[in-house]
Design an enzyme around this catalytic site. Structure first.
Site, PDB file in Angstrom:
ATOM      1  N   PRO A 256       0.841  -1.214   0.000  1.00  0.00           N
ATOM      2  CA  PRO A 256       0.000   0.000   0.000  1.00  0.00           C
ATOM      3  C   PRO A 256       0.867   1.251   0.000  1.00  0.00           C
ATOM      4  CG  PRO A 256       0.032  -1.011   2.173  1.00  0.00           C
ATOM      5  CD  PRO A 256       0.780  -1.943   1.281  1.00  0.00           C
ATOM      6  N   ASP A 432       5.894   2.206   2.006  1.00  0.00           N
ATOM      7  CA  ASP A 432       4.990   1.074   2.232  1.00  0.00           C
ATOM      8  C   ASP A 432       4.296   1.300   3.576  1.00  0.00           C
ATOM      9  OD1 ASP A 432       3.758  -1.360   2.772  1.00  0.00           O
ATOM     10  OD2 ASP A 432       5.422  -2.573   2.019  1.00  0.00           O
ATOM     11  N   HIS A 433       2.982   1.545   3.515  1.00  0.00           N
ATOM     12  CA  HIS A 433       2.265   1.901   4.740  1.00  0.00           C
ATOM     13  C   HIS A 433       2.080   0.722   5.687  1.00  0.00           C
ATOM     14  CE1 HIS A 433       0.392   4.951   7.024  1.00  0.00           C
ATOM     15  NE2 HIS A 433      -0.083   5.666   6.010  1.00  0.00           N
ATOM     16  N   ARG A 434       2.427  -0.488   5.250  1.00  0.00           N
ATOM     17  CA  ARG A 434       2.423  -1.618   6.184  1.00  0.00           C
ATOM     18  C   ARG A 434       3.605  -1.509   7.144  1.00  0.00           C
ATOM     19  NH1 ARG A 434       2.875  -6.560   2.151  1.00  0.00           N
ATOM     20  NH2 ARG A 434       4.555  -5.160   1.469  1.00  0.00           N
TER      21      ARG A 434
END
Length: 462
Positions: A256, A432-434
């Site tokens: 994401p 990467d929003h994870r």
């Protein structure tokens, strides 16, 4: 004895490579680790060294052919275990190396003591069925030879005769790329030789017919463009372009993405750059805004380690790296590549500048080693060289962040309470929003911006 060389995996799990050119021909005597071919993987152009010393008996694939890993590409006649030279070999000492060493891994072979280049015979391509070399200890009968340089096929026939059309390897590759069957092409060259012009003319004519059939052609007898060329050009999707496309799709639909932007006054950094270029220590060293930004990234990562990490889906773990392999996006004629500087965090500014210069020059020459294209932990791309201010870069697969540098522009800017003409740069950070929260990304971007805006701020960060 007969030895068959199968195309090895030249990278990490690559499944195919394209034969770009042969450096040897049938009948040549070669030494261990002598470069015999140049191949293009999905990542880079690689020189393929010989795993044996002996005589080339057959080349199974022509230049321009995409070959799957594991398929036979070369058949050698080498000395038997007793050390006898192969029949027809012109250099017994070279062939005698067989039996003393195991075949080398690509790029990691042993050094051969023998010096001097072996004698060469006429470079002829011999088409042999893949199983022919292993069916018997004797070499398979040769089919009609065709030169890998510019000599046309020996089989001469007009279209429709059932025989192989007469052409040269470069013309056959052009026909393959354009989707043209040479059996349908009318030859205009000497002795019914099919030329590049014949193939191009047929391709243009076929395109004209397709356009007429679909009703897309305008008035007039030709379906070409206004410049007289074909209305469409079709390019096979392969090599670096194919790999890059697959990697970008995987990244875009797996991680994401989120992107943040920061515009900063980099006038002090540009002044520092001018001083470095004039200094004796940096003479002969190419120092650019990319160099300073790379160093700023390395410093900021120590304060924000989450941006130097990887999401391991298989083990359900977050892997945080205690080293930095800094990827440098490089636009090349073969497509986008992202080689990385290994352990960049251990390098001085001067060494970092040299490493980035060497990496990008090698990439543009198409000579990047597969090992340099894997193992990156974070990347930088410079879109400013194209006059672009900002963008939303896609993450290199397996990395948590990528920073894009925009163009450095002279702009009116608030400076010490007044409006002044300053040098301004926009930084774009995709992450990467994870792995990275907005707060962590913002702190990292602010640190990079602070260093670029005032290099002296480094003293408060280290």
């Amino acid at each position: 004895m007969i030895k068959e060389f199968r195309l090895p995996d030249l990278g990490e799990g690559l499944t195919e490579s394209e034969i770009l050119s042969w450096k040897v021909g049938v009948g040549d005597t070669v030494t261990l680790n002598q470069v015999i071919a140049e191949v293009e993987t999905a990542k880079a152009v690689v020189e393929l060294p010989s795993p044996f010393a002996g005589v080339i008996k057959a080349l199974h694939e022509e230049p321009g052919t995409v070959v799957e890993v594991g398929k036979p590409i070369v058949t050698f006649e080498v000395a038997d275990d007793g050390g006898s030279a192969p029949s027809g070999a012109e250099g017994g000492d070279a062939a005698g190396a067989i039996g003393k060493r195991e075949p080398n891994l690509v790029g990691y072979g042993a050094v051969v003591e023998s010096s001097g280049r072996p004698a060469r015979r006429p470079r002829n391509f011999t088409a042999v069925a893949p199983s022919a070399a292993t069916a018997s200890a004797a070499p398979a009968p040769a089919a009609a030879p065709a030169s890998v340089d510019s000599t046309p096929d020996s089989a001469v026939a007009p279209a429709g005769s059932g025989e192989r059309p007469r052409s040269t390897p470069p013309v056959r590759k052009l026909a393959k790329d354009l989707g043209v069957d040479l059996a349908d092409v009318t030859a205009t060259g000497p002795d019914r030789l099919i030329t590049r012009e014949d193939v191009q003319a047929y391709a243009d004519g076929a395109q004209d017919a397709r356009t007429q059939g679909t009703g897309q052609q305008g008035t007039g007898a030709t379906a070409g463009s206004a410049s007289g060329g074909p209305r469409e050009v079709r390019t096979p999707i392969k090599g670096v372009r194919k790999f890059t496309a697959a990697a970008m799709v995987q990244s875009a639909f797996t991680a994401p993405h989120a992107t943040e932007f920061l515009t900063v006054d980099v006038t002090p950094a540009m002044e520092l750059l001018a001083k470095l270029k004039a200094s004796r220590e940096f003479q002969g060293c190419r120092v650019t805004p990319m160099t300073l930004a790379a160093k700023a990234v390395l410093i900021a990562l120590k304060r924000n380690p989450s941006l130097n990490s990887r999401w391991d889906e298989a083990s359900q773990e977050i892997v945080t790296f205690n080293y930095v392999n800094l990827g440098i996006a490089a636009a090349t004629p073969r497509g986008l590549t992202v080689p990385n500087v290994k352990d960049a965090d251990r390098l001085s500014l001067r060494d970092l500048a040299g490493a980035i210069t060497e990496l990008t020059e090698t990439a543009r020459a198409g000579k990047t080693a597969p090992a340099d294209l894997s193992g990156g932990t974070i990347s930088i791309t410079n879109i400013g060289v194209f006059g672009i201010d900002a963008g939303t870069p896609i993450l290199n697969p397996g990395e948590a962040a990528i920073l894009a540098l925009g163009a450095v522009r002279n702009m009116p800017w608030e400076y010490q309470g007044e409006v002044a003409l300053r040098q301004v740069l926009t930084l774009s950070l995709s992450f990467d929003h994870r792995l990275v929260d907005g707060e962590q990304a913002s702190r990292f971007l602010a640190d990079v911006g602070a260093i670029m805006a005032e290099p002296g701020m480094v003293l408060t960060m280290v």
